[in-house]
Design an enzyme around this catalytic site. Structure first.
Site, mmCIF file in Angstrom:
data_model
loop_
_atom_site.group_PDB
_atom_site.id
_atom_site.type_symbol
_atom_site.label_atom_id
_atom_site.label_comp_id
_atom_site.label_asym_id
_atom_site.label_seq_id
_atom_site.Cartn_x
_atom_site.Cartn_y
_atom_site.Cartn_z
ATOM 1 N N PHE A 10 23.183 38.937 37.490
ATOM 2 C CA PHE A 10 22.640 37.801 38.251
ATOM 3 C C PHE A 10 22.275 36.678 37.289
ATOM 4 C CE2 PHE A 10 19.570 35.952 41.486
ATOM 5 C CZ PHE A 10 20.573 35.577 42.360
ATOM 6 N N LYS A 131 36.110 38.530 32.306
ATOM 7 C CA LYS A 131 37.454 38.584 31.727
ATOM 8 C C LYS A 131 37.750 39.914 31.039
ATOM 9 C CE LYS A 131 35.738 34.800 30.825
ATOM 10 N NZ LYS A 131 35.132 33.565 30.357
ATOM 11 N N GLU A 155 40.051 35.785 40.601
ATOM 12 C CA GLU A 155 40.508 34.388 40.504
ATOM 13 C C GLU A 155 39.785 33.601 39.410
ATOM 14 O OE1 GLU A 155 42.938 32.691 42.606
ATOM 15 O OE2 GLU A 155 42.691 31.419 40.840
ATOM 16 N N GLY A 212 25.827 25.354 31.215
ATOM 17 C CA GLY A 212 26.316 26.623 31.770
ATOM 18 C C GLY A 212 27.802 26.829 31.574
ATOM 19 N N GLU A 215 29.989 30.825 26.984
ATOM 20 C CA GLU A 215 29.706 32.255 27.106
ATOM 21 C C GLU A 215 28.327 32.532 26.517
ATOM 22 O OE1 GLU A 215 32.150 34.537 28.561
ATOM 23 O OE2 GLU A 215 32.686 32.506 29.121
ATOM 24 N N LYS A 230 42.158 34.935 28.448
ATOM 25 C CA LYS A 230 42.842 34.261 29.566
ATOM 26 C C LYS A 230 44.364 34.292 29.399
ATOM 27 C CE LYS A 230 38.798 31.448 30.532
ATOM 28 N NZ LYS A 230 38.018 30.280 30.124
#
Ligand code: HSE
Length: 346
Positions: A10, A131, A155, A212, A215, A230
């Site tokens: 969260f 990821k 996505e 934000g 990482e 990615k």
């Protein structure tokens, strides 16, 4: 019927999703007959809470805002039962879908890989922006999901809410992809754009963190590991390769000279961190590294947190997708689009 959700993690992204679910409640109901119900949230730092009848979304957000990130802030959420760890939350909450938004670890994929395995084993759909599991064990998790009759969707792992993976899988279904090349990290693109304006590297990185984009450990951004994950996802999921993370050559932007970055446009170039996947014969290769692009290259004009990727297809030619590559709302949106896809599949 409400779609019961359990959030594992969260932080910025999970909170971004909950903000969207709260703000768009009426639109989602009216336009998509979609009624999400967050029944459980578990976070290593903020603690956990559960309510079979659905937690109050605004109270969840207030708990984090009020306590300023105090450890265990969620355990004081009214109406909720506290104390479950992530695995108990996955197994006991009765959620139909797990939203996995813990921090990405591209070396081990943990704890996200274990969370995804456990949820899929239980016949729970998984949506994630993490990821690690997708770059490391996508095939295993996709097979597990198929064997349990549920979906594994991700996505937001590439270009956050800008639809790259679903465009390739759905709108461009039937195409073959010879090459995929793009700017795939918002933090570094933001830093390079700021450096070009004469701002310092450290100062620009600090702003990217505040906004934000970065990482939790921004080394992943500036050293190119995030783009590496990615391009592996694009290679395997879109191009059907079986590339491991160790097979991608990688250079980050930390070694770039600030004065060179700032001076490049006057000499007709712009520095960009470029991720690329290419099929040559049967072989798929991938690389990540800074490139001084000629200013005429369409990617050279993509600045700030914006990302862009060109998919070279056999049937449509090059298809370029440009949009947000990071950020609380844009990444929360990616989760929503996956959840809606599950809802539509009903
Ligand atoms: N840190 C990543 C970026 C987040 O800056 O692009 C989105 O994957």
């Amino acid at each position: 019927m409400a779609q019961k959700l359990a959030l594992i993690g969260f932080g910025t992204v999970g909170q971004g999703l909950v903000e969207i679910l709260s703000r768009k409640k009426d639109l989602l109901q009216e336009r998509h007959a979609y009624r999400p119900q967050v029944v459980a949230v578990a976070d290593l730092h903020h603690g956990s809470c559960y309510d079979a009848n659905g937690l109050d979304l605004d109270q969840l957000l207030d708990a984090i805002a009020r306590d300023g990130g105090r450890p265990g802030a969620l355990t004081s959420c009214p109406g909720g039962q506290a104390g479950w760890d992530s695995m108990e939350t996955i197994r006991e909450s009765g959620a139909e879908a797990m939203v996995e938004v813990t921090l990405t670890n591209i070396e081990t994929g943990e704890p996200a890989v274990s969370h995804c395995r456990a949820a899929l084993q239980e016949g729970i759909h998984v949506v994630t922006t993490n990821k690690g599991p997708v770059a490391l064990v996508w095939r295993e998790l996709a097979d597990l999901a198929a064997s349990r009759g549920v979906q594994f969707r991700f996505e937001g792992t590439v270009m956050s809410g800008t639809p790259v993976l679903s465009t390739a899988a759905e709108a461009l279904a039937g195409c073959e992809f010879a090459r995929i090349r793009g700017i795939l990290n918002g933090t570094t693109n933001y830093i390079l754009s700021e450096m070009e304006q004469g701002r310092g590297y450290g100062e620009s990185l600090a702003t990217a963190q505040e906004l934000g984009y970065a990482e939790a450990d921004p080394t992943a951004d500036v050293e190119g590991f995030d783009v590496l994950a990615k391009v592996v996802i694009l290679a395997n999921v879109v191009m059907g390769a079986s590339l491991g993370v160790g097979e991608v050559s990688r250079t980050g932007i930390a070694g770039l000279d600030a004065s060179e970055v700032a001076a490049a446009p006057a000499a007709g170039h712009r520095w960009k961190l470029i991720g690329q996947v290419e099929r040559i014969g049967e072989r798929v290769t991938a690389s990540v590294g800074p490139v001084a692009l000629p200013l005429e290259d369409p990617l050279a004009s993509v600045t700030g947190v914006t990302n862009a990727v060109t998919l070279e297809t056999d049937l449509v030619g090059p298809v370029t997708i440009v949009g947000a590559g990071a950020g609380r709302e844009a990444t929360g949106m990616a989760l929503l689009s996956d959840l809606l896809a599950i809802h539509r599949a009903g």
